[in-house]
Every structure is written in structure tokens, then in C-alpha cells.
Design an enzyme around this catalytic site. Structure first.
Site, PDB file in Angstrom:
ATOM      1  N   CYS A   1      -8.564  -2.070  -3.690  1.00  0.00           N
ATOM      2  CA  CYS A   1      -7.138  -1.953  -4.011  1.00  0.00           C
ATOM      3  C   CYS A   1      -6.442  -3.296  -3.869  1.00  0.00           C
ATOM      4  CB  CYS A   1      -6.461  -0.913  -3.106  1.00  0.00           C
ATOM      5  SG  CYS A   1      -6.346   0.700  -3.890  1.00  0.00           S
TER       6      CYS A   1
ATOM      7  N   CYS B   1       0.861  -1.195   0.000  1.00  0.00           N
ATOM      8  CA  CYS B   1       0.000   0.000   0.000  1.00  0.00           C
ATOM      9  C   CYS B   1       0.891   1.238   0.000  1.00  0.00           C
ATOM     10  CB  CYS B   1      -0.878   0.051   1.242  1.00  0.00           C
ATOM     11  SG  CYS B   1      -1.737  -1.464   1.702  1.00  0.00           S
TER      12      CYS B   1
ATOM     13  N   CYS C   1     -26.969  -4.300  16.595  1.00  0.00           N
ATOM     14  CA  CYS C   1     -28.181  -3.543  16.951  1.00  0.00           C
ATOM     15  C   CYS C   1     -29.413  -4.155  16.292  1.00  0.00           C
ATOM     16  CB  CYS C   1     -28.030  -2.062  16.577  1.00  0.00           C
ATOM     17  SG  CYS C   1     -26.947  -1.146  17.714  1.00  0.00           S
TER      18      CYS C   1
ATOM     19  N   CYS D   1     -34.291   3.913  19.771  1.00  0.00           N
ATOM     20  CA  CYS D   1     -33.257   3.832  20.812  1.00  0.00           C
ATOM     21  C   CYS D   1     -32.317   5.038  20.790  1.00  0.00           C
ATOM     22  CB  CYS D   1     -32.453   2.542  20.667  1.00  0.00           C
ATOM     23  SG  CYS D   1     -33.357   1.105  21.310  1.00  0.00           S
ATOM     24  N   HIS D   2     -31.851   5.420  19.593  1.00  0.00           N
ATOM     25  CA  HIS D   2     -30.756   6.396  19.549  1.00  0.00           C
ATOM     26  C   HIS D   2     -31.200   7.854  19.483  1.00  0.00           C
ATOM     27  CE1 HIS D   2     -27.596   3.487  19.734  1.00  0.00           C
ATOM     28  NE2 HIS D   2     -28.151   2.775  18.778  1.00  0.00           N
TER      29      HIS D   2
ATOM     30  N   CYS E   1       2.513   2.776  -3.260  1.00  0.00           N
ATOM     31  CA  CYS E   1       1.692   3.635  -4.125  1.00  0.00           C
ATOM     32  C   CYS E   1       1.200   4.881  -3.399  1.00  0.00           C
ATOM     33  CB  CYS E   1       0.490   2.864  -4.653  1.00  0.00           C
ATOM     34  SG  CYS E   1       0.950   1.554  -5.808  1.00  0.00           S
ATOM     35  N   HIS E   2       0.866   4.722  -2.128  1.00  0.00           N
ATOM     36  CA  HIS E   2       0.170   5.812  -1.434  1.00  0.00           C
ATOM     37  C   HIS E   2       1.061   6.651  -0.535  1.00  0.00           C
ATOM     38  CE1 HIS E   2      -3.914   4.823  -2.682  1.00  0.00           C
ATOM     39  NE2 HIS E   2      -3.702   3.555  -2.406  1.00  0.00           N
TER      40      HIS E   2
HETATM   41  C1  HEC Z   1     -32.905  -1.717  21.477  1.00  0.00           C
HETATM   42  C2  HEC Z   1     -32.203  -0.473  21.337  1.00  0.00           C
HETATM   43  C3  HEC Z   1     -31.332  -0.271  20.093  1.00  0.00           C
HETATM   44  C4  HEC Z   1     -31.734  -0.231  18.791  1.00  0.00           C
HETATM   45  C5  HEC Z   1     -33.129  -0.445  18.230  1.00  0.00           C
HETATM   46  C6  HEC Z   1     -30.565   0.099  18.018  1.00  0.00           C
HETATM   47  N1  HEC Z   1     -29.487   0.241  18.826  1.00  0.00           N
HETATM   48 FE1  HEC Z   1     -27.659   0.901  18.291  1.00  0.00          FE
HETATM   49  N2  HEC Z   1     -26.989   0.634  20.192  1.00  0.00           N
HETATM   50  C7  HEC Z   1     -27.752   0.213  21.242  1.00  0.00           C
HETATM   51  C8  HEC Z   1     -26.919   0.074  22.426  1.00  0.00           C
HETATM   52  C9  HEC Z   1     -27.378  -0.380  23.799  1.00  0.00           C
HETATM   53  C10 HEC Z   1     -25.614   0.428  22.018  1.00  0.00           C
HETATM   54  C11 HEC Z   1     -24.337   0.449  22.888  1.00  0.00           C
HETATM   55  C12 HEC Z   1     -24.308   1.724  23.678  1.00  0.00           C
HETATM   56  C13 HEC Z   1     -24.123   2.900  22.774  1.00  0.00           C
HETATM   57  O1  HEC Z   1     -22.989   3.108  22.298  1.00  0.00           O
HETATM   58  O2  HEC Z   1     -25.114   3.585  22.461  1.00  0.00           O
HETATM   59  C14 HEC Z   1     -25.702   0.820  20.612  1.00  0.00           C
HETATM   60  C15 HEC Z   1     -24.638   1.314  19.874  1.00  0.00           C
HETATM   61  C16 HEC Z   1     -24.739   1.774  18.571  1.00  0.00           C
HETATM   62  C17 HEC Z   1     -23.670   2.432  17.848  1.00  0.00           C
HETATM   63  C18 HEC Z   1     -22.270   2.742  18.374  1.00  0.00           C
HETATM   64  C19 HEC Z   1     -22.172   4.133  18.952  1.00  0.00           C
HETATM   65  C20 HEC Z   1     -20.770   4.484  19.386  1.00  0.00           C
HETATM   66  O3  HEC Z   1     -20.550   5.659  19.750  1.00  0.00           O
HETATM   67  O4  HEC Z   1     -19.880   3.653  19.376  1.00  0.00           O
HETATM   68  C21 HEC Z   1     -24.150   2.693  16.586  1.00  0.00           C
HETATM   69  C22 HEC Z   1     -23.408   3.336  15.436  1.00  0.00           C
HETATM   70  C23 HEC Z   1     -25.514   2.209  16.539  1.00  0.00           C
HETATM   71  N3  HEC Z   1     -25.833   1.673  17.765  1.00  0.00           N
HETATM   72  C24 HEC Z   1     -26.323   2.259  15.429  1.00  0.00           C
HETATM   73  C25 HEC Z   1     -27.593   1.705  15.368  1.00  0.00           C
HETATM   74  C26 HEC Z   1     -28.356   1.581  14.154  1.00  0.00           C
HETATM   75  C27 HEC Z   1     -27.909   2.038  12.787  1.00  0.00           C
HETATM   76  C28 HEC Z   1     -29.546   0.988  14.491  1.00  0.00           C
HETATM   77  C29 HEC Z   1     -30.669   0.554  13.578  1.00  0.00           C
HETATM   78  C30 HEC Z   1     -30.293  -0.446  12.613  1.00  0.00           C
HETATM   79  C31 HEC Z   1     -29.516   0.758  15.927  1.00  0.00           C
HETATM   80  N4  HEC Z   1     -28.317   1.194  16.420  1.00  0.00           N
HETATM   81  C32 HEC Z   1     -30.559   0.236  16.665  1.00  0.00           C
HETATM   82  C33 HEC Z   1     -29.101  -0.005  21.237  1.00  0.00           C
HETATM   83  C34 HEC Z   1     -29.904   0.004  20.107  1.00  0.00           C
HETATM   84  C1  HEC Z   2      -0.365  -0.282  -7.386  1.00  0.00           C
HETATM   85  C2  HEC Z   2      -0.693   0.902  -6.642  1.00  0.00           C
HETATM   86  C3  HEC Z   2      -1.622   0.746  -5.465  1.00  0.00           C
HETATM   87  C4  HEC Z   2      -1.510  -0.129  -4.419  1.00  0.00           C
HETATM   88  C5  HEC Z   2      -0.482  -1.195  -4.178  1.00  0.00           C
HETATM   89  C6  HEC Z   2      -2.590   0.196  -3.512  1.00  0.00           C
HETATM   90  N1  HEC Z   2      -3.340   1.208  -4.005  1.00  0.00           N
HETATM   91 FE1  HEC Z   2      -4.917   2.103  -3.088  1.00  0.00          FE
HETATM   92  N2  HEC Z   2      -5.225   3.224  -4.749  1.00  0.00           N
HETATM   93  C7  HEC Z   2      -4.431   3.248  -5.871  1.00  0.00           C
HETATM   94  C8  HEC Z   2      -5.017   4.130  -6.856  1.00  0.00           C
HETATM   95  C9  HEC Z   2      -4.439   4.438  -8.225  1.00  0.00           C
HETATM   96  C10 HEC Z   2      -6.214   4.627  -6.272  1.00  0.00           C
HETATM   97  C11 HEC Z   2      -7.240   5.525  -6.926  1.00  0.00           C
HETATM   98  C12 HEC Z   2      -6.703   6.865  -7.188  1.00  0.00           C
HETATM   99  C13 HEC Z   2      -6.479   7.599  -5.936  1.00  0.00           C
HETATM  100  O1  HEC Z   2      -7.433   8.098  -5.368  1.00  0.00           O
HETATM  101  O2  HEC Z   2      -5.322   7.697  -5.476  1.00  0.00           O
HETATM  102  C14 HEC Z   2      -6.296   4.062  -4.941  1.00  0.00           C
HETATM  103  C15 HEC Z   2      -7.266   4.375  -4.036  1.00  0.00           C
HETATM  104  C16 HEC Z   2      -7.278   3.975  -2.708  1.00  0.00           C
HETATM  105  C17 HEC Z   2      -8.172   4.470  -1.689  1.00  0.00           C
HETATM  106  C18 HEC Z   2      -9.217   5.559  -1.901  1.00  0.00           C
HETATM  107  C19 HEC Z   2      -8.494   6.881  -1.892  1.00  0.00           C
HETATM  108  C20 HEC Z   2      -9.266   8.045  -2.465  1.00  0.00           C
HETATM  109  O3  HEC Z   2      -8.684   9.144  -2.479  1.00  0.00           O
HETATM  110  O4  HEC Z   2     -10.371   7.896  -2.910  1.00  0.00           O
HETATM  111  C21 HEC Z   2      -7.870   3.819  -0.538  1.00  0.00           C
HETATM  112  C22 HEC Z   2      -8.536   4.011   0.830  1.00  0.00           C
HETATM  113  C23 HEC Z   2      -6.797   2.914  -0.821  1.00  0.00           C
HETATM  114  N3  HEC Z   2      -6.457   3.049  -2.140  1.00  0.00           N
HETATM  115  C24 HEC Z   2      -6.207   2.058   0.092  1.00  0.00           C
HETATM  116  C25 HEC Z   2      -5.215   1.137  -0.241  1.00  0.00           C
HETATM  117  C26 HEC Z   2      -4.735   0.126   0.667  1.00  0.00           C
HETATM  118  C27 HEC Z   2      -5.184  -0.066   2.109  1.00  0.00           C
HETATM  119  C28 HEC Z   2      -3.775  -0.572  -0.015  1.00  0.00           C
HETATM  120  C29 HEC Z   2      -3.013  -1.769   0.460  1.00  0.00           C
HETATM  121  C30 HEC Z   2      -3.823  -2.905   0.918  1.00  0.00           C
HETATM  122  C31 HEC Z   2      -3.691   0.000  -1.333  1.00  0.00           C
HETATM  123  N4  HEC Z   2      -4.568   1.027  -1.433  1.00  0.00           N
HETATM  124  C32 HEC Z   2      -2.801  -0.440  -2.310  1.00  0.00           C
HETATM  125  C33 HEC Z   2      -3.263   2.558  -6.045  1.00  0.00           C
HETATM  126  C34 HEC Z   2      -2.790   1.571  -5.210  1.00  0.00           C
END
Ligand code: HEC
Ligand code: HEC
Length: 259
Positions: A112, A75, A220, A178-179, A78-79
């Protein structure tokens, strides 16, 4: 395991009675999940030696520097330094007009790996993918999540919001129930946060490991007995897009520590 029958009954009763648990829907600016942690976990997250998520930052750095196979560019070849991609991180997931699809950080890394390195992309939630994701997001910490302004992304954004507000699962609860409605309430040991995504990947003590945004969505979904979607599925990318927009302005804090 979660939520317990007791919690479930409690939540249902709250919904039925329309009680707001004395907490209002957050009217102010978005708050990171960090604000909902106890002092101990806040300190753990801030500790540059004790935060367990930093292990994945180190692993990610090693993977970034190393060629995945002899003769294959790393990675870094290239990057350059991971920080060179820092401006991109808060704009993910984003709409790609060429493919007409959403792409998130995990998706771009895997792309990539397969297209630029000609390797099998790291499986979702594998140590390698988590490590690279964490390393890149860590390089962008402090930068604010950006709002979604590209007009082409509007339909996906609307679908993401609809998903967020839709009741689902046997418990019939939406993400917003919930949130937004009950945010701040205690659910077993947790204080329900606003469900923001600025700390991901997060180290969750409950998991004893690091997890992605999509792992959290799955958890969740399962919490309300709804069928979770696969990692990287379109509905989760749309949800992630909406949550990025909803949390616009919140600084990235990867790797966050959560209960
Ligand atoms: C029954 C209640 C409940 C529902 C419904 C729920 N969650 Fe959660 N979620 C939680 C609890 C509990 C946690 C852990 C405590 C926290 O970080 O809020 C959590 C954590 C998260 C976190 C992490 C927050 C952090 O800061 O790390 C995300 C993102 C999240 N929920 C997204 C979602 C999404 C998207 C949905 C719907 C698909 C969803 N939740 C539905 C209860 C719920
Ligand atoms: C051979 C060269 C090459 C290698 C190796 C490579 N990349 Fe890339 N990568 C690129 C090119 C070209 C792009 C698209 C153009 C750009 O945004 O730089 C890209 C885009 C990306 C992007 C999005 C960046 C953006 O600006 O949108 C991510 C994230 C990324 N590469 C991660 C990785 C990771 C993690 C690895 C190793 C596991 C990796 N690349 C290996 C060439 C490479």
C-alpha cells in the site's frame, strides 16, 4: 553468543541419547509462548501501562493517521480505523491467487505504501514498519489464528512444514527439534516454547526492542549456525504460513513480551 558450547554439547548429547528430557511432545492444543514465561513477564505483558510494546502501538496509530507527505492520503483516509482490518490479520500470511504468491502483513503494508501512497515502502524491521504492523495486529488481539484451508496454498504449506522439520546449521537441529521435541527445556535463561507466532511483533528483552516474526526466524537460524534468509524471503513466508496453521486457534496477543 548463543547457544554456548556447553548448551550445544548438551543438546547434541540429548539428541544422541534420544533423551526426551522427561518431556513429551506436546500432544494437546497449541500453547502460546506466554505460557512459558515467568510470572513477572506475564504480568508485564498484561500491564496496559508497563508493556513496552505498547509504545509501538501508539507510534503506529500516529503513522496510520498522518499523511506520509503533503497531498498523499493517510492509511486512515482509505481504511478508516485500523480495527476495520482486524478480521484479515489472523488469515495472514495468505495465498494470493492473482499474483501466485504468499503475502504477509508487512508485505501488504509495504504494498500500500508503494502502490496507494506512491512512497518508498518502509524498510523491513524499521521503526515505521514495526509500528504499523504492531498497531494493526494489536487491533486484532483476541482473535484466533486461522487454519489454512485454501487448496492453492497447500504446496506452500507443505514446503513450510518441510522447512520446520529439516535439520540445518552446524548444529544440525530443526525447528521441530527445539520447539516440539525439547519444548519446555531450559536453554540458557530461556524456556523453549512451542515456537508460536501469535504474539508478534514481540518485545524481546534480549533485543531491547520489538521484532518481527522473520527477525525471530533469523535469530533461531543463527542459533544453530545456519545462514539466515533475508526478511520477506519466500522460505520464511512459507514457514510463517505453516506456523499460522500449526497455531490455529491461538488468540493473537500483540504486542507480546518475551525474554
Ligand atoms: C536451538 C534451539 C532452537 C531452534 C533449532 C529453533 N529455535 Fe526458535 N526459539 C528458541 C529459543 C530459545 C527461543 C526463545 C524462547 C521461546 O520463546 O521459545 C525461540 C523462540 C522462537 C519463537 C518465538 C515464540 C514466542 O512465543 O514468542 C518462534 C516463532 C520460533 N522460535 C520459531 C522457530 C523456527 C521457525 C525455527 C526453525 C527455523 C526455530 N525456532 C528453531 C530456540 C530454537
Ligand atoms: C489510496 C487508498 C489507500 C491508502 C492510502 C492505503 N491503502 Fe491499504 N489498501 C487499499 C486498497 C484499495 C486495498 C485492497 C482492497 C482492500 O482489501 O481493501 C488495501 C489493502 C490493504 C491491506 C490488506 C487488507 C485486506 O483486506 O486484504 C492492508 C493491511 C493495508 N491496505 C494497509 C495499509 C496501510 C498500513 C496503509 C498506510 C501505510 C495503507 N494501507 C494505505 C487502499 C489504500
Amino acid at each position: 553468543m548463543f547457544p554456548s558450547t556447553h548448551t550445544r554439547r548438551f543438546l547434541k548429547r540429548c539428541l544422541a541419547l534420544g533423551l526426551a528430557l522427561g518431556l513429551s511432545i506436546s500432544a494437546g492444543a497449541a500453547q502460546s509462548g506466554l505460557a512459558y514465561l515467568g510470572e513477572e513477564l506475564k504480568a508485564l505483558q498484561a500491564d496496559p501501562f508497563a508493556n513496552p510494546g505498547l509504545l509501538w502501538v501508539d507510534r503506529g496509530e500516529a503513522l496510520w493517521q498522518a499523511p506520509p507527505a503533503p497531498g498523499v492520503p493517510a492509511c486512515a483516509s482509505c481504511h478508516g480505523a485500523p480495527e476495520r482490518l482486524r478480521e484479515v490479520i489472523p488469515t495472514l500470511p495468505r495465498w494470493n491467487p492473482a499474483t501466485q504468491r504468499l503475502e504477509n502483513l508487512e508485505g501488504l503494508i509495504r504494498q500500500c505504501q508503494s502502490e496507494r501512497q506512491h512512497q518508498a515502502p518502509a524498510p523491513f524491521e524499521s521503526e515505521a514498519l514495526l509500528a504499523l504492523t504492531t498497531r494493526l495486529a494489536h487491533g486484532a488481539r483476541g482473535l484466533p489464528l486461522s487454519a489454512v484451508v485454501v487448496p492453492e496454498a497447500a504446496p506452500a504449506l507443505a514446503r513450510g512444514e518441510a522447512f520446520f522439520r529439516e535439520r540445518r546449521g552446524q548444529l544440525g537441529l530443526s525447528c521441530a527439534d527445539c520447539h516440539e521435541r525439547y519444548n519446555g527445556a531450559r536453554l540458557r535463561g530461556d524456556r523453549v516454547s512451542e515456537g508460536m507466532i501469535n504474539g508478534f511483533p514481540i518485545y524481546r528483552l534480549t533485543w531491547q526492542t520489538l521484532g518481527s516474526r522473520h527477525r525471530m526466524f533469523r535469530w533461531c537460524n543463527e542459533a544453530v549456525r545456519a545462514e539466515p534468509y533475508p526478511f520477506g524471503a519466500e522460505p520464511y513466508l512459507e514457514l510463517e504460513l505453516f506456523l499460522r496453521h500449526r497455531g490455529a486457534g491461538l488468540p493473537l496477543e500483540t504486542p507480546a513480551v518475551r525474554r
